[in-house]
Design a protein around this motif. Structure first.
Motif, PDB file in Angstrom:
ATOM      1  N   ASN A   4     -42.605  40.345 -58.077  1.00  0.00           N
ATOM      2  CA  ASN A   4     -41.929  39.104 -57.327  1.00  0.00           C
ATOM      3  C   ASN A   4     -41.325  38.112 -58.103  1.00  0.00           C
ATOM      4  N   LEU A   5     -42.138  37.626 -59.211  1.00  0.00           N
ATOM      5  CA  LEU A   5     -41.689  36.651 -60.454  1.00  0.00           C
ATOM      6  C   LEU A   5     -40.283  37.128 -61.001  1.00  0.00           C
ATOM      7  N   ALA A   6     -40.384  38.426 -61.304  1.00  0.00           N
ATOM      8  CA  ALA A   6     -39.228  38.798 -62.052  1.00  0.00           C
ATOM      9  C   ALA A   6     -38.022  39.195 -61.010  1.00  0.00           C
ATOM     10  N   ARG A   7     -38.199  39.438 -59.862  1.00  0.00           N
ATOM     11  CA  ARG A   7     -37.080  39.650 -58.880  1.00  0.00           C
ATOM     12  C   ARG A   7     -36.514  38.170 -58.728  1.00  0.00           C
ATOM     13  N   ALA A   8     -37.575  37.203 -58.612  1.00  0.00           N
ATOM     14  CA  ALA A   8     -36.918  35.863 -58.014  1.00  0.00           C
ATOM     15  C   ALA A   8     -35.932  35.302 -59.284  1.00  0.00           C
ATOM     16  N   PHE A   9     -36.418  35.496 -60.627  1.00  0.00           N
ATOM     17  CA  PHE A   9     -35.777  35.207 -61.732  1.00  0.00           C
ATOM     18  C   PHE A   9     -34.489  35.810 -61.882  1.00  0.00           C
ATOM     19  N   VAL A  10     -34.218  37.095 -61.827  1.00  0.00           N
ATOM     20  CA  VAL A  10     -32.978  37.754 -61.933  1.00  0.00           C
ATOM     21  C   VAL A  10     -32.173  37.463 -60.781  1.00  0.00           C
ATOM     22  N   SER A  11     -32.355  37.117 -59.802  1.00  0.00           N
ATOM     23  CA  SER A  11     -31.854  36.698 -58.660  1.00  0.00           C
ATOM     24  C   SER A  11     -31.286  35.098 -58.547  1.00  0.00           C
ATOM     25  N   SER A  12     -31.973  34.351 -59.375  1.00  0.00           N
ATOM     26  CA  SER A  12     -31.871  33.039 -59.462  1.00  0.00           C
ATOM     27  C   SER A  12     -30.191  32.852 -59.712  1.00  0.00           C
ATOM     28  N   LYS A  13     -29.744  31.731 -59.084  1.00  0.00           N
ATOM     29  CA  LYS A  13     -28.442  31.307 -59.513  1.00  0.00           C
ATOM     30  C   LYS A  13     -28.293  30.827 -61.054  1.00  0.00           C
ATOM     31  N   ARG A  14     -29.419  30.459 -61.372  1.00  0.00           N
ATOM     32  CA  ARG A  14     -29.313  30.239 -62.948  1.00  0.00           C
ATOM     33  C   ARG A  14     -29.556  31.344 -63.842  1.00  0.00           C
TER      34      ARG A  14
ATOM     35  N   ILE B 291     -38.424  52.348 -59.416  1.00  0.00           N
ATOM     36  CA  ILE B 291     -37.755  51.630 -58.528  1.00  0.00           C
ATOM     37  C   ILE B 291     -37.669  50.249 -58.848  1.00  0.00           C
ATOM     38  N   PHE B 292     -38.635  49.560 -59.357  1.00  0.00           N
ATOM     39  CA  PHE B 292     -38.652  48.101 -59.454  1.00  0.00           C
ATOM     40  C   PHE B 292     -37.773  47.967 -60.709  1.00  0.00           C
ATOM     41  N   LEU B 293     -37.480  48.624 -61.851  1.00  0.00           N
ATOM     42  CA  LEU B 293     -36.721  48.473 -63.074  1.00  0.00           C
ATOM     43  C   LEU B 293     -35.266  48.694 -62.455  1.00  0.00           C
ATOM     44  N   LYS B 294     -34.806  49.832 -61.658  1.00  0.00           N
ATOM     45  CA  LYS B 294     -33.633  49.821 -61.189  1.00  0.00           C
ATOM     46  C   LYS B 294     -33.031  48.814 -60.363  1.00  0.00           C
ATOM     47  N   GLY B 295     -34.089  48.031 -59.453  1.00  0.00           N
ATOM     48  CA  GLY B 295     -33.448  47.039 -58.737  1.00  0.00           C
ATOM     49  C   GLY B 295     -33.300  45.619 -59.649  1.00  0.00           C
ATOM     50  N   LEU B 296     -33.910  45.703 -60.628  1.00  0.00           N
ATOM     51  CA  LEU B 296     -33.650  44.543 -61.687  1.00  0.00           C
ATOM     52  C   LEU B 296     -32.329  44.798 -62.206  1.00  0.00           C
ATOM     53  N   SER B 297     -32.168  45.947 -62.670  1.00  0.00           N
ATOM     54  CA  SER B 297     -30.659  46.278 -63.394  1.00  0.00           C
ATOM     55  C   SER B 297     -29.699  46.211 -62.361  1.00  0.00           C
ATOM     56  N   GLN B 298     -29.861  46.395 -61.163  1.00  0.00           N
ATOM     57  CA  GLN B 298     -28.858  46.444 -60.064  1.00  0.00           C
ATOM     58  C   GLN B 298     -28.235  44.955 -59.834  1.00  0.00           C
ATOM     59  N   ALA B 299     -29.472  43.911 -60.018  1.00  0.00           N
ATOM     60  CA  ALA B 299     -29.389  42.748 -59.738  1.00  0.00           C
ATOM     61  C   ALA B 299     -28.657  41.856 -60.969  1.00  0.00           C
ATOM     62  N   MET B 300     -28.794  42.335 -61.989  1.00  0.00           N
ATOM     63  CA  MET B 300     -28.499  42.077 -63.317  1.00  0.00           C
ATOM     64  C   MET B 300     -26.991  42.333 -63.580  1.00  0.00           C
TER      65      MET B 300
ATOM     66  N   LEU C 127     -36.030  46.594 -72.243  1.00  0.00           N
ATOM     67  CA  LEU C 127     -34.771  47.340 -72.739  1.00  0.00           C
ATOM     68  C   LEU C 127     -34.521  48.263 -71.674  1.00  0.00           C
ATOM     69  N   ASN C 128     -35.392  49.143 -71.006  1.00  0.00           N
ATOM     70  CA  ASN C 128     -35.081  50.049 -69.928  1.00  0.00           C
ATOM     71  C   ASN C 128     -34.129  49.371 -68.798  1.00  0.00           C
ATOM     72  N   THR C 129     -34.425  48.110 -68.563  1.00  0.00           N
ATOM     73  CA  THR C 129     -33.674  47.320 -67.391  1.00  0.00           C
ATOM     74  C   THR C 129     -32.351  47.432 -67.875  1.00  0.00           C
ATOM     75  N   ILE C 130     -31.928  46.772 -69.029  1.00  0.00           N
ATOM     76  CA  ILE C 130     -30.647  46.828 -69.577  1.00  0.00           C
ATOM     77  C   ILE C 130     -30.082  47.922 -69.703  1.00  0.00           C
ATOM     78  N   ILE C 131     -30.639  49.163 -70.099  1.00  0.00           N
ATOM     79  CA  ILE C 131     -29.924  50.353 -70.255  1.00  0.00           C
ATOM     80  C   ILE C 131     -29.763  50.975 -68.915  1.00  0.00           C
ATOM     81  N   SER C 132     -30.660  50.787 -68.006  1.00  0.00           N
ATOM     82  CA  SER C 132     -30.436  51.183 -66.473  1.00  0.00           C
ATOM     83  C   SER C 132     -29.149  50.439 -65.860  1.00  0.00           C
ATOM     84  N   GLY C 133     -28.919  49.350 -66.306  1.00  0.00           N
ATOM     85  CA  GLY C 133     -27.587  48.533 -65.860  1.00  0.00           C
ATOM     86  C   GLY C 133     -26.241  48.956 -66.476  1.00  0.00           C
ATOM     87  N   TYR C 134     -26.498  49.550 -67.749  1.00  0.00           N
ATOM     88  CA  TYR C 134     -25.345  50.223 -68.249  1.00  0.00           C
ATOM     89  C   TYR C 134     -25.254  51.472 -67.809  1.00  0.00           C
ATOM     90  N   ALA C 135     -26.346  52.158 -67.384  1.00  0.00           N
ATOM     91  CA  ALA C 135     -26.153  53.555 -66.486  1.00  0.00           C
ATOM     92  C   ALA C 135     -25.381  53.615 -65.423  1.00  0.00           C
TER      93      ALA C 135
END
Length: 683
Positions: free
Chosen positions: A422-432, A455-464, A505-513
Motif C-alpha cells: 500500500n505504501l508503494a502504491r500510494a507513492f507511485v500514484s502520488s501527484k509528486r 500482479i503487484f509489480l505489474k500494477g506499479l509499472s502500469q502506474a509508472m 528493476l523488474n518494475t521498470i522492465i515491466s513498464g518498458y514491456a
C-alpha cells in the motif's frame, strides 16, 4: 404566564367529607389524591390533596358500595363541591384561584407563588404542578424575583412528573429569566444566574431519562436549542465546560439516543452542540484547564462513551484532539476505542487527525504508560484506504507510527506485506511521483524477506508508465542508478541513497514491456550485475513479455514471418532467455505462457504445441498436474483456429481438459466456433 400546554386544577373535598361518609354508611376514609379538571364558571378551585374526587371514588369503590348508598354519596359529594366555590383561604387550604380574577387582583401573583410554595413544603408535588399550570397571565413580566426561586424549587422537588411537564416549567423559567435581567439588582444577579445553571443541570438530567415519544422532535429540539444557547452565553468557562459534557452525555444515553437518531433535526442540533463545545474548548487557556481538572474528567467520561454507531455522526476525534492540545492525555483504551470506531476510515479529514494524534501520543507517552498499539489488521486497512486515495503524506505518518511502536520495545510488531504494498502504491500514484520512495519500499521488502507478487509489480509499472510514454520510466531508471551509486559510496550513512533492488528493476522492465520497448528493457537487464542485483523469475517473464509485445505490434495477426531475419533474431533472444531462466531454476507456467505466446505470434504454432504436449506427458508419467496456465492452451488452440487447422484446435482443447481444466474460456470457445462456421461456409 399563560398555561403552556393545559389548564388543570384539583377538585378536592374538605375534612367535612368524613361526616358525609358517615351519613351514607361508610366507615373508611378516602385518602387518595387525583387529578381532574372541572369548569366552575369564572374561577378554578384548588385545594389540598388527601381526599378523592368523585370520579376516582366511583372508579375505585364501585363494587364495594351498595347501589342506593353509592348514589346518595355521589349527590352529597357534588353538594360539597358546590359549597366550596364560595369558600376563602382557611385552615382547610382551599383557595379560590380563578384565572380571570387573578389577572386583576393585586395579590394574584403573590397568592399563586405562596400556593405553590405551600404545596411544595407540604410534600404535595402534584398539587404544586397543578397550581403551576393555573398561573395568571403576565407572570413572566412580574418584578418579584422570588418567583424564579419558586420555579427552581418546583423543578428540583418534582421527580415523578413526565418530561413534558419539566419542559413546561423550564420554558416558564426561561421567559421569566429573560425579563428579570432587565430589572434585577446587581446584588441578586449572581444568585439569579446560579439558580438558572441549577435549573439547566436539572433539565439536562430530565432529558437523559426521557423516553421516546410519538412526536418528540419539536419540543425536545426546542429545549435543546434553549440549553445550547444558554451554555454558549455563559461567561464563566468552568461552568460552561461543566454543562457541555453533561448535555452531550445526556444525548448519548439509551433512553434518548434512539429518539435523536431517528430525527434529522435533532441530529443537527446535537452536532451543533458538539461543534460549539469543541470551538469553546480550543479558545480557553491551557493554564485554566490545568487549574480545573474536573473539566478534563467530564470530557474523558464523554469520550469513553464512544461506540461505532454513536461515533458515526459525532466528532469524537476532533474533541479528543482539542483535549490533547490542552494537555490532556487520554488513556490508551479510550483512544484506541475511538480510532477503531472510525472504521472504515473513508474520510481523509478524519483519518489525518487520527494519525497525527496517534503519532503524538506515542511519542509523548512516558515509559510507565502502555503503548498506543493498533493491531496490524487496522494499520493495513488504514494504509489500503489511504493508498487508494493517493494520500502519501498520511501514509508516511502511519509508517513513522509503526517505527515508533517498534522502537518502544515491541520487536514483533513488524509491518505486513500488505502495508508495504500500500505504501508503494500510494507513492507511485502520488501527484509528486515519488518514485524514489517506491524503490525504497521495494528494497525494504526484500530486506525483510518479502517477495512482491507479479500482479503487484505489474500494477506499479502500469502506474509508472503514465500516458504511454517512456519518459517517467527513463527518469526512474536514472534515479535508481544514481541512488544506488550514492548508497554504495556511503554505506555508513543510511540517509544517503537507496539500494537498487531486483523488484525495483523488474518494475521498470515491466513498464518498458507494456510499451513494447524491448531494447530499453534488455539494456536495463544487462545492468543487474553493476547494481549488485540478481534476476529472478519475474525478470525473465517481463523480458519475454516485452518481446511478445514488440513482435505482436509489428506482425499482423494471422500472418507468419518466422523466416524474416529480424523475427529470427527476436525468437533467438527468446530462446536464450528461456534457457537462462531454466539454468537458474525458473520453470513456471507463467514463464512458459510468455514463450508460447511468442511462438504463436511468429507463426511457429507446432513448436508451441510440442512444448505443451511434452510438459503434459512428463507430468502424467510423474503423476503430477502440469504447470500450464489456461491462457497457454487458449493461445495455442486459438492460433490453430486462426490458421484454419480446426482439428489441431480441437486437439489442444482436449489436452486442456485432460490437464485438469473444465474447458477453454467462454470467449475463446465462441471465437473458435465462429471461425469453424466461417471455414465451413467458405468450403
Amino acid at each position: 404566564m399563560a398555561p403552556i400546554s393545559r389548564v388543570a386544577s384539583r377538585k378536592v373535598l374538605s375534612s367535612q367529607l368524613g361526616r358525609w361518609q358517615n351519613v351514607c354508611g361508610l366507615s373508611t376514609m378516602v385518602r387518595t389524591a387525583s387529578h381532574e379538571q372541572k369548569d366552575t364558571g369564572s374561577s378554578l378551585i384548588v385545594a389540598r390533596p388527601n381526599i378523592s374526587n368523585i370520579s376516582q371514588f366511583k372508579e375505585c369503590h364501585a363494587r364495594e358500595i351498595k347501589k342506593d348508598a353509592k348514589t346518595e354519596l355521589i349527590k352529597a359529594l357534588q353538594n360539597i363541591l358546590d359549597v366550596q366555590k364560595s369558600l376563602s383561604i382557611d385552615d382547610n387550604g382551599v383557595w379560590p384561584m380563578g384565572v380571570d380574577e387573578l389577572s386583576d387582583h393585586p395579590q394574584s401573583v403573590s397568592s399563586w407563588k405562596d400556593s405553590v410554595g405551600k404545596a411544595i413544603n407540604s410534600g404535595y408535588i402534584q398539587q404544586a404542578i397543578d397550581i403551576f399550570y393555573s398561573s395568571p397571565k403576565g407572570i413572566e413580566s412580574s418584578n418579584d424575583i422570588t418567583i424564579y426561586d419558586t420555579y427552581r424549587n418546583l423543578i428540583f422537588r418534582t421527580n415523578a412528573f413526565d418530561t413534558e411537564t419539566a419542559f413546561d416549567i423550564f420554558d416558564a423559567s426561561e421567559d421569566f429569566y429573560e425579563n428579570a435581567l432587565d430589572f434585577v439588582h446587581e446584588t441578586y444577579l449572581s444568585t439569579l444566574v446560579n439558580h438558572r445553571q441549577q435549573i439547566i443541570k436539572k433539565i439536562i438530567k430530565v432529558i437523559s431519562q426521557a423516553t421516546p415519544r410519538s412526536d418528540p422532535n419539536s419540543r425536545l429540539g426546542q429545549m435543546l436549542s434553549y440549553i445550547s444557547t444558554a451554555i454558549q452565553c455563559t461567561t464563566e468557562p468552568s461552568l460552561q465546560h461543566e454543562l457541555y459534557p453533561l448535555i452531550m452525555s445526556a444525548l448519548l444515553k439509551k433512553p434518548v439516543v434512539s429518539t435523536v437518531t431517528r430525527s434529522v433535526k435533532l441530529k443537527e442540533i446535537e452536532k451543533e452542540i458538539w461543534d460549539s463545545a469543541i470551538h469553546s474548548l480550543k479558545m480557553i487557556d491551557c493554564n485554566f484547564v490545568a487549574e480545573n481538572p474536573r473539566i478534563l474528567e467530564l470530557y474523558n467520561v464523554l469520550l469513553s462513551q464512544s461506540s461505532y454507531r454513536k461515533q458515526k455522526s459525532l466528532p469524537f476525534v476532533f474533541l479528543m484532539n482539542a483535549l490533547l492540545d490542552k494537555g490532556h492525555i487520554p488513556s490508551a483504551s479510550v483512544f484506541l476505542k475511538i480510532v477503531q470506531n472510525e472504521y472504515p476510515y473513508e474520510s481523509v479529514l478524519i483519518t489525518r487527525p487520527i494519525l497525527t494524534t496517534l503519532l503524538r501520543l506515542q511519542k509523548k507517552k512516558s515509559a510507565s504508560m502502555p503503548d498506543y498499539i493498533l493491531d496490524l489488521g487496522t494499520v493495513e486497512h488504514l494504509s489500503c484506504v489511504l493508498s487508494r486515495k493517493g494520500n502519501s503524506s498520511e501514509l508516511i505518518q502511519l509508517w513513522e507510527y509503526v517505527q515508533e511502536i517498534q522502537n518502544a520495545g515491541n520487536p514483533h510488531y513488524h509491518p505486513t506485506i500488505g502495508l508495504y504494498e500500500n505504501l508503494a502504491r500510494a507513492f507511485v500514484s502520488s501527484k509528486r511521483r515519488e518514485d524514489v520512495l517506491v524503490f525504497g519500499v521495494l528494497a525494504t521488502m526484500e530486506d525483510q524477506g518479502h517477495q512482491p507478487s507479479y500482479i503487484f509489480l505489474k500494477g506499479l509499472s502500469q502506474a509508472m508508465r503514465t500516458r504511454s510514454t517512456v519518459s517517467r520510466l527513463d527518469k526512474a531508471s536514472h534515479i535508481l542508478r544514481n541512488s544506488h551509486e550514492a548508497y554504495t559510496n556511503s554505506r555508513n550513512n543510511e540517509n544517503l541513497g537507496i539500494r537498487a533492488s531486483t523488484s525495483a528493476l523488474n518494475t521498470i522492465i515491466s513498464g518498458y514491456a507494456d510499451l513494447g520497448r524491448f531494447d530499453k528493457a534488455y539494456s536495463l537487464y544487462t545492468s543487474f550485475t553493476d547494481l549488485d542485483c540478481e534476476p529472478d523469475e519475474y525478470t525473465f517473464i517481463f523480458l519475454l513479455d516485452a518481446l511478445h509485445m514488440n513482435l505482436s505490434t509489428a506482425i499482423p495477426s494471422g500472418y507468419s514471418f518466422e523466416n524474416h531475419d529480424w523475427v529470427k533474431s527476436q525468437v533467438e533472444t527468446a530462446d536464450i532467455l528461456l534457457q537462462e531462466s531454466t539454468y537458474r531454476g525458473f520453470q513456471s507456467g507463467l514463464l512458459l505462457e510468455k514463450y508460447v505466446s511468442i511462438s504463436c505470434v511468429v507463426g511457429n504454432i507446432d513448436k508451441a504445441r510440442n512444448i505443451v504436449v511434452d510438459m503434459v506427458l512428463d507430468a502424467e508419467r510423474n503423476g503430477q498436474i502440469p504447470d500450464i496456465t489456461l491462457e497457454t492452451f487458449s493461445r495455442v488452440s486459438l492460433s490453430y483456429a486462426l490458421s484454419g487447422d480446426m482439428q489441431r484446435a480441437d486437439e489442444m482443447r482436449n489436452i486442456c481438459i485432460v490437464s485438469g481444466y473444465e474447458s477453454l474460456p467462454t470467449y475463446v470457445e465462441k471465437r473458435i466456433r465462429r471461425l469453424k462456421q466461417k471455414t465451413q461456409h467458405q468450403s
